[in-house]
Design an enzyme around this catalytic site. Structure first.
Site, PDB file in Angstrom:
ATOM      1  N   GLU A 296      13.522 -28.984 122.387  1.00  0.00           N
ATOM      2  CA  GLU A 296      12.824 -29.819 121.418  1.00  0.00           C
ATOM      3  C   GLU A 296      13.703 -30.832 120.704  1.00  0.00           C
ATOM      4  O   GLU A 296      13.197 -31.677 119.966  1.00  0.00           O
ATOM      5  CB  GLU A 296      12.146 -28.894 120.398  1.00  0.00           C
ATOM      6  CG  GLU A 296      11.147 -27.969 121.084  1.00  0.00           C
ATOM      7  CD  GLU A 296      10.761 -26.755 120.273  1.00  0.00           C
ATOM      8  OE1 GLU A 296      11.593 -26.313 119.460  1.00  0.00           O
ATOM      9  OE2 GLU A 296       9.649 -26.274 120.448  1.00  0.00           O
TER      10      GLU A 296
ATOM     11  N   ARG B 250       6.408 -29.236 119.735  1.00  0.00           N
ATOM     12  CA  ARG B 250       7.731 -29.361 120.337  1.00  0.00           C
ATOM     13  C   ARG B 250       8.832 -29.356 119.275  1.00  0.00           C
ATOM     14  O   ARG B 250       9.740 -30.170 119.289  1.00  0.00           O
ATOM     15  CB  ARG B 250       7.801 -30.620 121.188  1.00  0.00           C
ATOM     16  CG  ARG B 250       8.795 -30.458 122.321  1.00  0.00           C
ATOM     17  CD  ARG B 250       8.695 -31.483 123.408  1.00  0.00           C
ATOM     18  NE  ARG B 250       9.729 -31.192 124.381  1.00  0.00           N
ATOM     19  CZ  ARG B 250       9.803 -31.684 125.583  1.00  0.00           C
ATOM     20  NH1 ARG B 250       8.885 -32.496 126.007  1.00  0.00           N
ATOM     21  NH2 ARG B 250      10.772 -31.375 126.398  1.00  0.00           N
ATOM     22  N   CYS B 251       8.722 -28.409 118.332  1.00  0.00           N
ATOM     23  CA  CYS B 251       9.777 -28.286 117.323  1.00  0.00           C
ATOM     24  C   CYS B 251       9.639 -26.945 116.618  1.00  0.00           C
ATOM     25  O   CYS B 251       8.646 -26.264 116.744  1.00  0.00           O
ATOM     26  CB  CYS B 251       9.693 -29.397 116.290  1.00  0.00           C
ATOM     27  SG  CYS B 251       8.346 -29.234 115.112  1.00  0.00           S
TER      28      CYS B 251
ATOM     29  N   GLN C  94       0.960 -19.423 124.741  1.00  0.00           N
ATOM     30  CA  GLN C  94       2.419 -19.421 124.718  1.00  0.00           C
ATOM     31  C   GLN C  94       2.963 -18.119 124.140  1.00  0.00           C
ATOM     32  O   GLN C  94       4.166 -17.895 124.150  1.00  0.00           O
ATOM     33  CB  GLN C  94       2.938 -20.588 123.869  1.00  0.00           C
ATOM     34  CG  GLN C  94       2.572 -21.955 124.415  1.00  0.00           C
ATOM     35  CD  GLN C  94       2.981 -23.105 123.506  1.00  0.00           C
ATOM     36  OE1 GLN C  94       2.189 -24.007 123.283  1.00  0.00           O
ATOM     37  NE2 GLN C  94       4.200 -23.091 122.991  1.00  0.00           N
TER      38      GLN C  94
END
Ligand code: FES
Ligand code: FES
Lengths: 176, 794
Positions: free
Chosen positions: B738, B368-369, B221
């Site tokens: 998110e 996801r945060c 990523q």
């Protein structure tokens, strides 16, 4: 003839047993010499170079490797290539023609039924198997039919909509 | 006449996704789809023990298998100074174990062979002799006096504590608690979880001896961070390293860190001078790569009788596994945990945080945060509900009393963040209206008389997204900015490159929409490219919902630079001075005679064919964007549930989501992100967790134990929006990927706890499995999620 033995195991010792399998893939007869332990998913991906069939889990849980086997969805990560000998297999590469998308593909694009796209080929083939036998499914029937395919991105709501979209279009095509 | 922005695929258009054209045909290009000539395959042998000394490793049988090319062990890595690597949090992590293994699934050896089957055979032929050591699976054990030392490899490490950290005003908070009418307390555990994208991690390292260039295709990523890390770890010159992140089958934070498999494949390729592919299997992914959460909270809230929150005290114990490899800003040891309560007007707060080593997989990745905000918001919203119950107040009203008001921005939170915008009350109202709050409360009372348990759960939160600014946010010292480079070709078509990296968010679609908005070039005329460090400008990658806030801003800024140059070209073409030129979408015109104008495409042509004297030819530029502040989206999630008192099974009745993520670039994609996030929220509340037995065996090493919801279990979602533009972002966007994962879990848990109200049960730790709910209902007590432990070790 695609020989997996030559392409995937180039320098392998010759005493490993191989078997010749012949499978109809997307309407075309293909043959390969394979080790008996080779999985169907790997034959499709590495032997036949059809990488649209994905392997997400190797354990029959995620459905990313779903292909249609004599018209029925199966998980190709848990089937040996030799078991497919003499059978008919459809992969995502066989869903559309070169110029035209299948309504299921159109539906997934139009309803935003995918994000990373990794689960998508398996989802679409499972959806095809459903629509082949049930052209007018309810939302619950779609959710149940897709419950062997995991998606980590979409939350399924748009996938359900995509399948409904395709069902409408396919029914329209059938009526004409 | 100005262009129709929606028609050209600009801002606000639910443009269908460009990337789908390949994905729906099965023509994506994921890591395992890439085949290089002469490529070999690597498999990893992992430890079956959670804590054990390695007495010996015998690889001779593996070497004897035809087709095996190389066997690597920790000893061999050590001889090249590669047995250990730095983590993203200033710790070290073993690449291949040398002295001992510290978690089940740790990498012990690698086999490189002609194909993956032979490499697996090779792994099975390796004989490792282990001497098992006592195992630690939770913070209580880790901090117990005399606990076995996990990190005996580190000098000056005499216990299992990773850090002790605090923030806020300790004495002020004490004073607030002294004045409180009521103190509400709640202990919680946010269980260990795994981002688990459908595609696992993998890499193909390709070292070319002839050019000395190392190309690594890798599931990353953040490819530029990887390039920097490889340059430092492997001591290779950075310009000779090219990291290519192909299509990613999801990421969710799992694909941010550097994993041993990547490093091992690189060394193998250098040694063998052939491409080496490593594709992790699902179990390897679940048991060894970056897990998330695993934090225990002791929370206290000082309250006035009328419902006003006077102060907050939080203590967290976080379990980081065997190596501290969180990916997070270096200043903040427990991520942005102190963003908790940012949407409430609270005078004072204090947080203490302790991190410990255990014999579990390393990580603490931001699943996801943004860096632990998921835990922060979950703790916040569970504490808020408990406090409302303690005061016997309506849970919506309690929130409303304490919200930061619309006119109170900018607002400094008790922990020091600066929030800048929002309409919290309005979002709550929209949500309550949509769910039919008042009716549901009546329905609930009616149902109760007939023995049915209905519940409603609310979760409202503002979360910080889009790190940096660079003054406060860096990873390993690299400042958290982002970048974009735009080249407009002669015919007015363009290519845009950014330092972000999509994993399904649809950057190829939305980034072009920002350019279309700024320049009036139709989105279909713009190619977007990311993920190749040889071509993309340096960026920090995509995680923490930072792409739209940071890279998205850079795209707007570079487009404006292009427009500024195009204006000069327009003035030249129109034969007027620059000051007399006006802009409307896609076209410059003469102020005094609007009919005389040139399109952006005509300006582009002129940049290559007819530029004014002295002007540098071409129409391209780049922008590096360092945001002035974080962005602060707000969300209100509400769920209603019915709990079956006979079985503890609970069903979701309705879910309403109200998101204020500022201006929406592509509403269709925004809604897709919210629904995906809500599903992960539901997953965490209902089924998804990774736990361990006393021996440190990972329970959750495959999808039969680690449950992800299918289409059948996943509820339907009803989405609403409120728009408060971000005041400092060039296009007013705040980020969305998110929010629902962060804010969602508390809505489901609060709903179940609401259904259980009056039974004496205050908390059940996630996931709310039916047996836990049943236990709580029948025994009328809280249910903790702490993994079991061997009493003889404590
Ligand atoms: S790869 Fe076959 S089911 Fe997951
Ligand atoms: S679209 Fe990513 S897993 Fe389904």
């Amino acid at each position: 003839m695609t020989s997996l033995n030559e392409e995937v195991f180039p320098e392998q010792a010759s005493d490993i047993p191989v078997r010749t399998v012949t499978i109809t893939v997307n309407g075309e007869k293909r043959s390969a010499n394979v080790e008996p332990r080779l999985l169907l998913a790997h034959l499709l991906r590495q032997g036949f170079k059809m990488t649209g069939t994905h392997t997400g889990c190797d354990t029959t849980n995620c459905g990313a490797c779903t292909v249609l086997f004599d018209g029925k969805p199966i998980k190709s990560c848990t089937m040996l290539a030799v078991q497919a000998d003499g059978h008919d297999v459809m992969t995502i590469e066989g869903l559309a023609s070169a110029s035209e998308l299948h309504p299921i593909q159109e539906g997934f694009k139009d309803e935003h039924g995918l994000q990373c796209g990794f689960c998508t080929p398996g989802m679409m083939l499972t959806a095809k198997a459903l629509l082949d036998v049930n052209p007018n499914p309810t939302e619950d029937e779609i959710r149940w039919a897709l419950s062997g395919n995991l998606c980590r991105c979409t939350g399924y709501q748009n996938i359900v909509k995509s399948v409904l979209w395709a069902a409408v279009k396919l029914r329209g095509q059938a009526a004409n | 006449m100005s262009l129709d922005e929606i028609k050209i695929g600009g801002m606000g258009a639910s443009r269908r996704r460009v990337e789908d054209n390949r994905f729906i045909r099965g023509k994506g290009n994921y890591i395992d789809d890439i085949v290089l000539p002469g490529m070999l395959h690597m498999e990893i042998l992992r430890s079956p023990f959670a804590h054990a000394r390695i007495k010996s490793i015998d690889t001779s049988k593996a070497w004897g298998i035809p087709g095996v090319r190389l066997v690597m062990t920790g000893e061999m890595m050590a001889s090249r100074n590669l047995a250990w690597m730095p983590t993203l949090s200033y710790d070290t992590q073993a690449v291949l174990a040398t002295d001992k293994v510290r978690f089940q699934g740790q990498e012990v050896a690698c086999v490189i062979a002609d194909d993956a089957y032979i490499a697996k055979d090779g792994c099975e032929a390796i004989v490792v002799e282990y001497e098992p050591l006592p195992v630690i699976v939770n913070p209580l054990q880790a901090m117990a006096p005399g606990a076995p030392l996990i990190r005996d490899d580190k000098e000056n490490q005499h216990d299992n504590v990773v850090f002790d950290w605090e923030v806020g005003d300790k004495s002020g908070t004490e004073r607030a608690f002294a004045q409180a009418d009521v103190v509400s307390k709640l202990d919680l555990h946010y269980p260990r979880s795994h981002p688990s994208p459908m595609e696992t991690c993998g890499s193909i390292a390709d070292f070319d001896r002839a050019t000395s260039k190392l190309t690594v295709y890798m599931t990353s990523q953040a490819p530029h961070i990887i390039r920097a890390a490889v340059a430092m770890v492997a001591e290779l010159p950075e310009h000779m390293i090219r990291i290519v992140s192909p299509d990613l089958g999801g990421g969710f934070g799992n694909k941010v860190p550097v994993y041993p498999g990547y490093v091992a494949s690189i060394l193998a390729s250098i040694l063998l001078e052939r491409p080496v592919k490593w594709i992790e299997d699902k179990t390897g992914n679940l048991i060894s790569t970056g897990f998330a959460r695993d934090v225990y909270l002791r929370g206290e809230m000082a309250l006035r009788k009328d419902g006003k929150i006077l102060g907050i005290r939080m203590h967290t114990d976080s379990d980081h596994g065997a190596f501290f490899s969180d990916a997070q800003p270096s200043k903040f040891k427990i991520g942005l945990m102190h963003s908790a309560f940012a949407c409430y007007d609270i005078p004072v707060a204090h947080l203490t945080a302790r991190g410990v080593y255990t014999n579990k997989a390393p990580g603490g990745v931001a699943y996801r945060c943004s860096f632990r905000v998921t835990e922060a918001m979950f703790f916040q919203e569970r504490m808020v509900q408990a406090a409302a119950d303690d005061l016997d107040m309506d849970q919506a009203e309690f929130r409303r009393i304490n919200f930061v008001g619309d006119d109170d921005f900018p607002h400094r939170t008790a922990f020091g963040f600066l929030t800048d915008s929002g309409q919290y009350g309005k979002c709550l109202d929209v949500g309550l209206e949509a769910i039919g709050y008042k009716d549901f409360l009546k329905q609930k009372e009616e149902a109760k008389k007939r023995g049915r348990l209905l519940g409603i759960g609310i979760s409202t939160m503002t979360e910080p997204l889009g790190a940096g600014n660079s003054r406060e946010y860096d990873i390993l010292g690299i400042k958290m900015f982002d970048s974009a480079e735009l080249r407009v070709h002669m015919t007015g078509k363009a290519i845009l490159r950014t330092g972000a990296k999509s994993q399904g968010q649809g950057h190829e679609t939305t980034w072009a929409q920002i350019v279309a908005h700024e320049l009036g070039i139709p989105a279909d005329d713009i190619t977007v490219e990311e993920g190749d460090t040889d071509t993309a400008p340096f960026g920090m990658g995509t995680y923490a919902s930072r792409s739209t806030p940071v890279a998205g801003a850079a795209i707007a800024m570079v487009s404006r630079k292009i427009r500024a140059k195009a204006r000069k070209l327009a003035a030249h073409l129109l034969e007027v001075s620059e000051e007399d030129v006006e802009w409307e979408l896609g076209r410059f015109y003469v102020r005094s005679s609007p009919d005389r104008g040139v399109t952006i495409q005509e300006c582009a042509m002129a940049a290559y064919t007819n530029m004014p004297d002295g002007m540098e030819p071409g129409l391209e530029n780049n922008a590096y964007y360092d945001p002035p502040n974080l962005t602060w989206p707000f969300a209100c999630y509400i769920a209603t549930v019915e709990v079956d008192p006979q079985t503890g099974v609970w069903d979701v009745l309705n879910v309403v989501a109200v998101d204020d993520c500022g201006v929406r670039i592509n509403p269709m994609i925004v809604e897709g992100q919210i629904m995906g996030g809500l599903t992960e929220a539901y997953a965490m509340a209902s089924m998804q967790f990774i736990t361990f037995d006393e021996e440190g065996n990972c329970i959750g090493s495959n999808y039969m134990d680690y449950l992800l919801p299918t289409a059948w279990e996943t509820p339907g979602f009803e989405l609403h929006e409120v728009v408060t533009p971000c005041p400092h972002h060039p296009i007013g966007a705040k980020g969305i990927g998110e929010c629902a994962t962060v804010g969602g879990p508390a809505a489901f848990v609060n709903a179940v706890m609401d259904a259980l109200k009056g039974t004496g049960v205050r908390n059940i730790d996630m996931p709310l499995l039916s047996d836990r709910v049943y236990e709580a209902l029948t025994k009328r007590r809280d249910v903790s999620g702490m993994p079991p432990m061997r009493t003889d070790d404590v």
